[in-house]
Write a protein that holds these residues in place. Structure first.
Motif, PDB file in Angstrom:
ATOM      1  N   UNK A 153       0.756  -1.418  -0.074  1.00  0.00           N
ATOM      2  CA  UNK A 153       0.085   0.075   0.110  1.00  0.00           C
ATOM      3  C   UNK A 153       0.586   1.251  -0.169  1.00  0.00           C
ATOM      4  N   UNK A 154       1.967   1.293   0.898  1.00  0.00           N
ATOM      5  CA  UNK A 154       2.916   2.360   1.072  1.00  0.00           C
ATOM      6  C   UNK A 154       3.553   2.755  -0.130  1.00  0.00           C
TER       7      UNK A 154
ATOM      8  N   UNK B  99      -5.753   9.719   8.075  1.00  0.00           N
ATOM      9  CA  UNK B  99      -5.288   8.976   9.185  1.00  0.00           C
ATOM     10  C   UNK B  99      -4.299   8.039   8.705  1.00  0.00           C
ATOM     11  N   UNK B 100      -4.549   7.210   7.715  1.00  0.00           N
ATOM     12  CA  UNK B 100      -3.742   6.078   6.949  1.00  0.00           C
ATOM     13  C   UNK B 100      -2.591   6.714   6.671  1.00  0.00           C
ATOM     14  N   UNK B 101      -2.776   7.966   5.926  1.00  0.00           N
ATOM     15  CA  UNK B 101      -1.297   8.489   5.333  1.00  0.00           C
ATOM     16  C   UNK B 101      -0.476   9.051   6.105  1.00  0.00           C
ATOM     17  N   UNK B 102      -0.924   9.339   7.285  1.00  0.00           N
ATOM     18  CA  UNK B 102      -0.037  10.081   8.455  1.00  0.00           C
ATOM     19  C   UNK B 102       0.858   8.578   9.030  1.00  0.00           C
ATOM     20  N   UNK B 103      -0.364   7.470   9.191  1.00  0.00           N
ATOM     21  CA  UNK B 103       0.299   6.464   9.654  1.00  0.00           C
ATOM     22  C   UNK B 103       1.580   5.955   8.869  1.00  0.00           C
ATOM     23  N   UNK B 104       1.459   6.056   7.595  1.00  0.00           N
ATOM     24  CA  UNK B 104       2.709   5.795   6.976  1.00  0.00           C
ATOM     25  C   UNK B 104       4.090   6.268   7.116  1.00  0.00           C
ATOM     26  N   UNK B 105       3.790   7.363   7.866  1.00  0.00           N
ATOM     27  CA  UNK B 105       5.103   7.961   8.420  1.00  0.00           C
ATOM     28  C   UNK B 105       5.786   7.077   9.419  1.00  0.00           C
ATOM     29  N   UNK B 106       5.141   5.974   9.965  1.00  0.00           N
ATOM     30  CA  UNK B 106       5.701   4.985  10.956  1.00  0.00           C
ATOM     31  C   UNK B 106       6.139   3.819  10.429  1.00  0.00           C
ATOM     32  N   UNK B 122       0.571   7.664  18.088  1.00  0.00           N
ATOM     33  CA  UNK B 122       1.552   8.730  17.475  1.00  0.00           C
ATOM     34  C   UNK B 122       0.778   9.629  16.448  1.00  0.00           C
ATOM     35  N   UNK B 123      -0.185   8.820  15.708  1.00  0.00           N
ATOM     36  CA  UNK B 123      -0.760   9.586  14.658  1.00  0.00           C
ATOM     37  C   UNK B 123      -1.742  10.583  15.403  1.00  0.00           C
ATOM     38  N   UNK B 124      -2.467   9.987  16.232  1.00  0.00           N
ATOM     39  CA  UNK B 124      -3.405  10.839  17.175  1.00  0.00           C
ATOM     40  C   UNK B 124      -2.906  12.176  17.622  1.00  0.00           C
ATOM     41  N   UNK B 125      -1.561  11.872  18.256  1.00  0.00           N
ATOM     42  CA  UNK B 125      -1.222  12.987  18.913  1.00  0.00           C
ATOM     43  C   UNK B 125      -0.730  14.083  17.999  1.00  0.00           C
ATOM     44  N   UNK B 126      -0.030  13.741  16.740  1.00  0.00           N
ATOM     45  CA  UNK B 126       0.212  14.647  15.836  1.00  0.00           C
ATOM     46  C   UNK B 126      -0.734  15.395  15.251  1.00  0.00           C
ATOM     47  N   UNK B 127      -1.901  14.939  15.007  1.00  0.00           N
ATOM     48  CA  UNK B 127      -2.842  15.309  14.152  1.00  0.00           C
ATOM     49  C   UNK B 127      -3.488  16.459  15.182  1.00  0.00           C
ATOM     50  N   UNK B 128      -3.689  16.062  16.447  1.00  0.00           N
ATOM     51  CA  UNK B 128      -4.026  17.223  17.323  1.00  0.00           C
ATOM     52  C   UNK B 128      -3.063  18.281  17.594  1.00  0.00           C
ATOM     53  N   UNK B 158       5.391  12.231  12.416  1.00  0.00           N
ATOM     54  CA  UNK B 158       4.771  11.310  13.171  1.00  0.00           C
ATOM     55  C   UNK B 158       5.686  10.432  13.643  1.00  0.00           C
ATOM     56  N   UNK B 159       6.883  10.221  12.987  1.00  0.00           N
ATOM     57  CA  UNK B 159       8.120   9.487  13.362  1.00  0.00           C
ATOM     58  C   UNK B 159       8.876   9.839  14.359  1.00  0.00           C
ATOM     59  N   UNK B 160       8.542  11.212  14.889  1.00  0.00           N
ATOM     60  CA  UNK B 160       9.652  11.812  15.577  1.00  0.00           C
ATOM     61  C   UNK B 160      10.938  11.828  15.218  1.00  0.00           C
ATOM     62  N   UNK B 161      11.395  12.465  14.116  1.00  0.00           N
ATOM     63  CA  UNK B 161      12.600  12.302  13.488  1.00  0.00           C
ATOM     64  C   UNK B 161      13.549  13.051  14.069  1.00  0.00           C
ATOM     65  N   UNK B 162      14.828  12.840  13.763  1.00  0.00           N
ATOM     66  CA  UNK B 162      15.866  13.701  14.448  1.00  0.00           C
ATOM     67  C   UNK B 162      16.535  15.074  13.596  1.00  0.00           C
ATOM     68  N   UNK B 163      15.951  14.874  12.089  1.00  0.00           N
ATOM     69  CA  UNK B 163      16.103  15.726  11.147  1.00  0.00           C
ATOM     70  C   UNK B 163      15.063  15.851  10.374  1.00  0.00           C
ATOM     71  N   UNK B 164      14.578  17.128  10.032  1.00  0.00           N
ATOM     72  CA  UNK B 164      13.440  17.311   9.264  1.00  0.00           C
ATOM     73  C   UNK B 164      13.564  18.078   8.190  1.00  0.00           C
TER      74      UNK B 164
END
Lengths: 285, 260
Positions: A153-154, B99-106, B122-128, B158-164
């Protein structure tokens, strides 16, 4: 219900259901990835394998499997390199497979009567061994998709992002094309090489209009596929018409109705001038 | 990120050359980004800004030179580095909701084949956090430009990266959210290293602590180098495509780090 009395009819229904399940899942990936014509190319290349099977005297369905897998790998490998235009490769593979098939069939000794059943399918005459073969292929496809559902999917949604996330996107794409190849082999028995793309894509193309979730899209495609194969089979039984062609006609008519219905429905729903969008919400001063 | 780790190098590019389709895009790039830096990259269109980000992400292979992210070769760093692209490359009709798209960040963090409850949380908190929790069930093709930009940011964070890394993230955003966006970046700069490609010089000068002007070659400067004169000079560079050599000596002040 007298068609249920025949053993070959019951077997045909069973194969139809199994194929619809696989077709709904892989067809959804095909439609969202927009690789309908890659699938067409893979299925037509299978004809070369069928010819080779006749010529060398082994089961044509094994030949079809080998050739469609080779086509999937060629298209997958070349498609990932930028130097070649992917559509050219798709077209060439398509034609070369058919040409090889025609040559092998001509060279084959004896009478090749059931060749038509590979081109247009015949779900009623599937030998027991081939039925088991279809079941094994289906189990492999289901197992792979179950393990790699999120990865596929990804990659289908945003390949570049998936790659940044560390997914092996080239390999995943290749595996997906190989699954398409195996699905094509299953469907060849039912609707034939020429009609495969229709059965692979019509259920998914209808389903994508109904949902914004991939797994629900797959579910709807499976149900539609079962309706099409079962309905087509019953109609072909009573009208004494070729089953593969009738299945495709049932699917195509449903597609036209769905698209037409969707057009009318969205016109009816669309806001018109003077229509208050948020009529219920009081406007703030 | 603790203060002690602030002195670590997170991105180190040495002697980098990149060519695409027989054209040299980046020429002898040297760049060091330290932990906690907020680097702004400006430069004309076609100057190689996006290509530089793609090299750091491992999407483009260099012709020559080395790129190290967190002390490793780029292709192993997926978990720690996130990216907000300039153009989202996805299909508008794809059956997927926000939601599912943001989830892909994980994807890089999931344990096993599917997403865990932790990933969902993690998705819930980043969306908020980004105030887009109401969009969760919306199909991604039906988002406005600004909403999509926020969703792309959420997917990166959402992955809490060290570099953005961000490529023109404010392009489609209205001015109201833009101010909010820079507030978010300011907060993020406390936690992670930020690299921002932008046309917006005012934003760069106000928020970053380090900047680079890229037009095939690179010129790097510190926060104190950003004077109105230099901004004008750099802006000219980006508009009129003056070669860097012309204004190199302007930024080659003792304070600035000029890698050439």
């Amino acid at each position: 219900m007298d068609f249920w009395l025949y053993d070959f009819m019951r077997q045909a229904f069973l194969i139809g259901v199994i194929a619809s399940i696989i077709c709904g899942i892989i067809g959804s990936y095909v439609v969202v990835n927009r690789i309908v014509f890659i699938s067409g190319s893979i299925s037509h290349t299978a004809y070369g394998g069928i010819g080779l099977g006749y010529y060398l005297g082994f089961s044509p369905i094994i030949g079809a499997t080998i050739f469609s897998l080779i086509a999937a790998i060629i298209i997958g490998m070349i498609g990932q390199r930028a130097e070649q235009r992917p559509d050219t490769v798709i077209g060439i593979t398509w034609a070369v497979g058919m040409a090889l098939g025609a040559i092998f069939v001509k060279l084959s000794p004896g009478y090749t009567a059931d060749l038509m059943s590979y081109l247009f399918g015949n779900i009623l005459t599937v030998p027991r061994m081939e039925m088991w073969y279809i079941f094994i292929l289906s189990a492999i496809i289901l197992g792979v998709v179950f393990t790699l559902y999120e990865d596929f999917r990804a990659v289908s949604f945003d390949e570049e992002f998936a790659r940044v996330q560390g997914l092996p996107t080239s390999i995943l794409n290749l595996i997906l094309l190989c699954l398409v190849a195996l699905t094509v082999v299953i469907l060849i028995r039912i609707v034939g090489i020429i009609l495969v793309i229709a059965l692979l894509t019509i259920p998914a193309a209808i389903a994508i209009q109904c949902t914004s979730k991939l797994h629900i899209m797959m579910g709807i495609s499976i149900i539609l596929g079962i309706c099409f194969t079962t309905g087509g089979l019953i109609i072909s039984f009573f009208l004494d018409l070729p089953s593969g062609a009738v299945i495709i006609m049932v699917a195509a008519l449903t597609f036209i109705l769905a698209v037409g219905g969707n057009c009318i429905f969205s016109k009816y729903r669309a806001p018109r001038p003077g229509y208050k969008q948020n009529a219920k919400i009081k406007s703030r001063p | 990120m603790s203060i002690s780790s602030r002195n670590n190098i997170v991105i180190q590019i040495k002697n980098l050359w990149v060519s695409l389709k027989d054209r040299i895009i980046l020429e002898d790039i040297n760049l060091t980004v330290w932990d906690g830096d907020f680097l702004g990259i400006i430069g004309p269109n076609g100057g190689g800004k996006t290509t530089l980000l793609r090299v750091i992400l491992g999407l483009v292979k260099p012709m020559q030179g080395s790129v190290q992210v967190l002390g490793e070769q780029v292709h192993k760093t997926g978990k720690h580095i996130a990216y907000v692209p300039q153009h989202a490359h996805f299909d508008q009709d794809f059956p997927i909701n926000v939601w599912d798209m943001v989830l892909m960040g994980r994807l890089g963090q999931r344990r096993g084949r599917f997403y865990s409850r932790e990933d969902q949380a993690a998705v819930k908190s980043i969306l908020l956090e980004l105030e887009i929790d109401a969009l969760g069930k919306r199909q991604v093709g039906k988002l406005s430009g600004g909403e999509r930009q926020r969703v792309l940011l959420a997917r990166a964070l959402v992955s809490r990266p060290r570099i953005l890394l961000m490529d023109e993230p404010t392009n489609n955003i209205d001015s109201q959210f833009e101010a909010r966006f820079y507030d978010i970046l300011k907060k993020l700069s406390q936690e992670m290293t930020l690299v921002l490609v932008s046309h917006d010089l005012t934003a760069i000068s106000r928020h970053v602590n380090k900047w680079a002007c890229l037009n095939r070659k690179i010129v790097v400067g510190g926060k104190n180098d950003i004077t109105p004169e230099i901004i004008a000079e750099v802006y000219q560079c980006s508009v009129n495509r003056i070669m860097h050599d012309q204004f190199r000596h302007i930024v080659a002040a003792p304070k600035g780090e000029v890698f050439r």
